[in-house]
Design a protein around this motif. Structure first.
Motif, mmCIF file in Angstrom:
data_model
loop_
_atom_site.group_PDB
_atom_site.id
_atom_site.type_symbol
_atom_site.label_atom_id
_atom_site.label_comp_id
_atom_site.label_asym_id
_atom_site.label_seq_id
_atom_site.Cartn_x
_atom_site.Cartn_y
_atom_site.Cartn_z
ATOM 1 N N UNK A 160 0.858 -1.194 0.000
ATOM 2 C CA UNK A 160 0.000 0.000 0.000
ATOM 3 C C UNK A 160 0.889 1.237 0.000
ATOM 4 N N UNK A 161 0.420 2.275 -0.662
ATOM 5 C CA UNK A 161 1.166 3.541 -0.637
ATOM 6 C C UNK A 161 0.325 4.626 0.033
ATOM 7 N N UNK A 162 0.995 5.440 0.817
ATOM 8 C CA UNK A 162 0.384 6.602 1.466
ATOM 9 C C UNK A 162 1.053 7.809 0.827
ATOM 10 N N UNK A 163 0.270 8.544 0.022
ATOM 11 C CA UNK A 163 0.853 9.628 -0.790
ATOM 12 C C UNK A 163 0.412 10.978 -0.220
ATOM 13 N N UNK A 226 5.899 15.674 6.604
ATOM 14 C CA UNK A 226 4.930 15.912 7.680
ATOM 15 C C UNK A 226 4.003 14.701 7.741
ATOM 16 N N UNK A 227 3.824 14.147 8.919
ATOM 17 C CA UNK A 227 2.941 12.991 9.064
ATOM 18 C C UNK A 227 3.673 11.667 8.994
ATOM 19 N N UNK A 228 4.964 11.676 8.710
ATOM 20 C CA UNK A 228 5.698 10.415 8.609
ATOM 21 C C UNK A 228 5.613 9.626 9.922
ATOM 22 N N UNK A 229 5.828 10.308 11.038
ATOM 23 C CA UNK A 229 5.846 9.615 12.336
ATOM 24 C C UNK A 229 4.502 8.938 12.606
ATOM 25 N N UNK A 230 3.394 9.605 12.247
ATOM 26 C CA UNK A 230 2.057 9.026 12.466
ATOM 27 C C UNK A 230 1.875 7.746 11.652
ATOM 28 N N UNK A 231 2.292 7.797 10.404
ATOM 29 C CA UNK A 231 2.097 6.643 9.511
ATOM 30 C C UNK A 231 3.001 5.492 9.946
ATOM 31 N N UNK A 268 -5.093 4.951 7.864
ATOM 32 C CA UNK A 268 -4.273 6.031 7.285
ATOM 33 C C UNK A 268 -5.175 7.075 6.622
ATOM 34 N N UNK A 269 -6.279 6.617 6.008
ATOM 35 C CA UNK A 269 -7.211 7.579 5.389
ATOM 36 C C UNK A 269 -7.894 8.435 6.443
ATOM 37 N N UNK A 270 -8.146 7.848 7.623
ATOM 38 C CA UNK A 270 -8.748 8.638 8.716
ATOM 39 C C UNK A 270 -7.719 9.641 9.241
ATOM 40 N N UNK A 274 -6.908 13.979 3.334
ATOM 41 C CA UNK A 274 -6.640 14.621 2.040
ATOM 42 C C UNK A 274 -5.536 13.917 1.254
ATOM 43 N N UNK A 275 -4.988 12.880 1.831
ATOM 44 C CA UNK A 275 -3.924 12.153 1.136
ATOM 45 C C UNK A 275 -4.520 11.005 0.322
ATOM 46 N N UNK A 276 -3.730 10.552 -0.645
ATOM 47 C CA UNK A 276 -4.152 9.400 -1.449
ATOM 48 C C UNK A 276 -3.532 8.147 -0.814
ATOM 49 N N UNK A 277 -4.386 7.218 -0.426
ATOM 50 C CA UNK A 277 -3.894 5.977 0.193
ATOM 51 C C UNK A 277 -4.484 4.810 -0.589
#
Ligand SMILES: Nc1ncnc2c1ncn2[C@@H]1O[C@H](COP(=O)(O)OP(=O)(O)OP(=O)(O)O)[C@@H](O)[C@H]1O
Ligand SMILES: N[C@@H](CCO)C(=O)O
Length: 298
Positions: A160-163, A226-231, A268-270, A274-277
């Motif tokens: 899966x990709x988190x973009x 930004x958000x790397x640590x959360x993911x 990750x979508x939650x 606004x990101x594409x996952x």
């Protein structure tokens, strides 16, 4: 008229900096047709609709390599690969342009020739190798000649990709890396890179978890995303390794458990609405040439 379709690629797999790359089921398609003179570019991002376009630059480079005059060309671009997100958009442009020039003049070049030319343009082979050959590739350069190892990725792996919605240019992400490392650090990284390839090929979950602990670029690049640590933390709670895809900003998650990976995607979508996952599969073949309505085997 013909079309070249090139897959997105995720370079490094965390630990294989500038060496490893994986071809994924997201693509760019460029339709090549004759134009009176110069270049006409339609489709794709309007920022790139000019003669500086990387696809066209690679097409010109391909014509030069073939010792042929650059013909007038219309490039119609349909692109799913986001620019400057760590999914090999520049590699896809380069491969599309070179493969387009090669097809234009009767396909005299082999895929390995295209890899040599593409690596010279991109500066490193890790994205262009899987964009050309598909699957997982590890490439070293010997006197400017690429030597590629192809790995059949085990069918148990899911990706899966988190973009993120913000770009990160490769140049910026390279600028934060140190210029030197110790023998101990090099040894750590070599071992982890080797075992990551083996784990992906064998479907070995414990080995992959252990191997995907990057110390060469993630510690320096994480702060740019930004958000790397959360993911990363979300992956840890689900026992799913998460690495930076290419130079970032995308993050790549790998799991042998499809349901657990789907939970990762949902969460990750939650976290980042606004990101594409999305879940992606492996591209098996690398770039493809399509004539009119039928794909041709090379
Ligand atoms: N659709 C496109 N048409 C023309 N040029 C593009 C297109 N997409 C990307 N590019 C070019 O590629 C550049 C982005 O390349 P960059 O190496 O920074 O990121 P990337 O290739 O997406 O990520 P990575 O190399 O980490 O996987 C853009 O600035 C642009 O020059
Ligand atoms: N290996 C490259 C991939 C991006 O082109 C890097 O990490 O900078």
């Amino acid at each position: 008229m013909f079309k070249i379709t090139v897959p997105a690629t995720s370079a490094n797999l965390g630990v294989g900096y500038d060496v490893m790359g994986l071809a994924l089921s997201m693509s760019m398609t460029v339709t090549f047709s004759a134009h009176a003179s110069g270049v006409l570019i339609t489709g794709g991002d309007p920022r790139f609709q000019n003669a500086d376009n990387l696809i066209y630059q690679a097409f010109v480079r391909g014509c030069e390599a073939l010792d042929q005059p650059v013909p007038g060309v219309h490039l119609d671009v349909a692109c799913e690969i986001p620019a400057a997100r760590g999914l090999g958009s520049s590699a896809a442009c380069i491969v599309a342009g070179l493969a387009g020039a090669n097809r234009w003049f009767g396909q005299p070049l082999e895929r390995l020739d295209l890899l040599r030319l593409a690596t010279a343009m991109e500066g490193h082979p890790d994205n262009v190798a899987p964009a050309i050959f598909g699957q997982l590739a590890a490439t070293i350069m010997v006197d400017a000649e690429p030597v590629v190892a192809h790995y059949q990725v085990h069918s148990s792996w899911h990706f899966a990709v988190v973009i993120p919605d913000t770009p990160l240019s490769t140049a910026e992400a390279r600028a934060v890396l140190p210029t030197q490392m110790s023998y101990a650090q090099a040894s750590y990284q070599m071992g982890h890179c080797t075992l990551a390839c083996t784990a992906l090929e064998r479907g070995d979950k414990a080995m992959l978890q252990a191997a995907l602990q990057d110390k060469m670029q993630e510690p320096y690049r994480a702060k740019l995303i930004a958000g790397f640590a959360d993911v990363k933390a979300l992956g840890a709670t689900l026992n799913i390794p998460v690495v930076i895809s290419g130079a970032g900003s995308t993050m790549l998650a790998i799991s042998a458990d499809a349901k657990r990976l789907q939970r990762f995607v949902t969460q990750a979508r939650i976290q980042h609405p606004h990101w594409q996952v999305q879940v992606l599969t492996i591209d098996q073949q690398g770039f493809q040439v399509q004539e009119a309505s039928r794909a041709i085997a090379e």
